[in-house]
Design a protein around this motif. Structure first.
Motif, PDB file in Angstrom:
ATOM      1  N   GLU A  62       0.821  -5.011  10.096  1.00  0.00           N
ATOM      2  CA  GLU A  62       1.856  -4.694   9.117  1.00  0.00           C
ATOM      3  C   GLU A  62       1.497  -5.255   7.744  1.00  0.00           C
ATOM      4  O   GLU A  62       1.728  -4.604   6.724  1.00  0.00           O
ATOM      5  CB  GLU A  62       3.202  -5.244   9.579  1.00  0.00           C
ATOM      6  N   GLU A  65      -1.134  -3.059   6.179  1.00  0.00           N
ATOM      7  CA  GLU A  65      -0.534  -1.807   5.699  1.00  0.00           C
ATOM      8  C   GLU A  65       0.254  -2.040   4.419  1.00  0.00           C
ATOM      9  O   GLU A  65       0.206  -1.234   3.487  1.00  0.00           O
ATOM     10  CB  GLU A  65       0.369  -1.215   6.775  1.00  0.00           C
ATOM     11  N   ARG A  66       0.978  -3.160   4.355  1.00  0.00           N
ATOM     12  CA  ARG A  66       1.741  -3.496   3.157  1.00  0.00           C
ATOM     13  C   ARG A  66       0.819  -3.691   1.966  1.00  0.00           C
ATOM     14  O   ARG A  66       1.089  -3.202   0.863  1.00  0.00           O
ATOM     15  CB  ARG A  66       2.566  -4.758   3.422  1.00  0.00           C
ATOM     16  N   ALA A  68      -2.169  -2.393   1.573  1.00  0.00           N
ATOM     17  CA  ALA A  68      -2.743  -1.097   1.223  1.00  0.00           C
ATOM     18  C   ALA A  68      -1.746  -0.263   0.411  1.00  0.00           C
ATOM     19  O   ALA A  68      -2.120   0.385  -0.570  1.00  0.00           O
ATOM     20  CB  ALA A  68      -3.165  -0.349   2.478  1.00  0.00           C
ATOM     21  N   GLN A  69      -0.475  -0.301   0.804  1.00  0.00           N
ATOM     22  CA  GLN A  69       0.543   0.441   0.054  1.00  0.00           C
ATOM     23  C   GLN A  69       0.704  -0.113  -1.354  1.00  0.00           C
ATOM     24  O   GLN A  69       0.839   0.638  -2.314  1.00  0.00           O
ATOM     25  CB  GLN A  69       1.872   0.397   0.788  1.00  0.00           C
ATOM     26  N   ARG A  70       0.690  -1.459  -1.476  1.00  0.00           N
ATOM     27  CA  ARG A  70       0.792  -2.054  -2.810  1.00  0.00           C
ATOM     28  C   ARG A  70      -0.397  -1.676  -3.678  1.00  0.00           C
ATOM     29  O   ARG A  70      -0.248  -1.400  -4.861  1.00  0.00           O
ATOM     30  CB  ARG A  70       0.905  -3.575  -2.709  1.00  0.00           C
ATOM     31  N   GLN A  72      -2.240   1.063  -3.411  1.00  0.00           N
ATOM     32  CA  GLN A  72      -2.099   2.469  -3.791  1.00  0.00           C
ATOM     33  C   GLN A  72      -1.060   2.620  -4.892  1.00  0.00           C
ATOM     34  O   GLN A  72      -1.252   3.368  -5.851  1.00  0.00           O
ATOM     35  CB  GLN A  72      -1.699   3.312  -2.584  1.00  0.00           C
ATOM     36  N   HIS A  73       0.038   1.891  -4.761  1.00  0.00           N
ATOM     37  CA  HIS A  73       1.091   1.951  -5.764  1.00  0.00           C
ATOM     38  C   HIS A  73       0.564   1.440  -7.100  1.00  0.00           C
ATOM     39  O   HIS A  73       0.818   2.029  -8.153  1.00  0.00           O
ATOM     40  CB  HIS A  73       2.298   1.136  -5.299  1.00  0.00           C
TER      41      HIS A  73
END
Length: 80
Positions: A62, A65-66, A68-70, A72-73
């Protein structure tokens, strides 16, 4: 020293279950009912370790994934 560590892990992975089985056999020979208690304890400890390892792996996944999302954002914000 490091080469000794490389051989220690496989030896432990083999010798530990063999020792547990040997202990259960001896418990049966000494007192038949004792093996039930020992086997229950081994199962309980194994389940607890499995739950702990599963939780640690889930939390690590998790967190990756968090991150990676940050990332990308952040890249989307920089691009715009």
């Amino acid at each position: 020293m490091l080469s000794a560590m490389k051989i220690a892990k496989p030896i432990l992975l083999v010798s530990t279950p063999v020792g547990v089985v040997g202990g259960l056999i001896e418990a049966y020979r000494m007192a038949g009912g004792l093996v039930v208690i020992m086997a229950t304890m081994v199962i309980l400890i194994t389940a607890a370790m499995g739950g702990l390892i599963g939780t640690a792996r889930r939390e690590e996944r998790e967190e990756r994934e968090r991150r990676a999302q940050r990332a990308q954002h952040h890249m989307a914000e920089v691009a715009s």
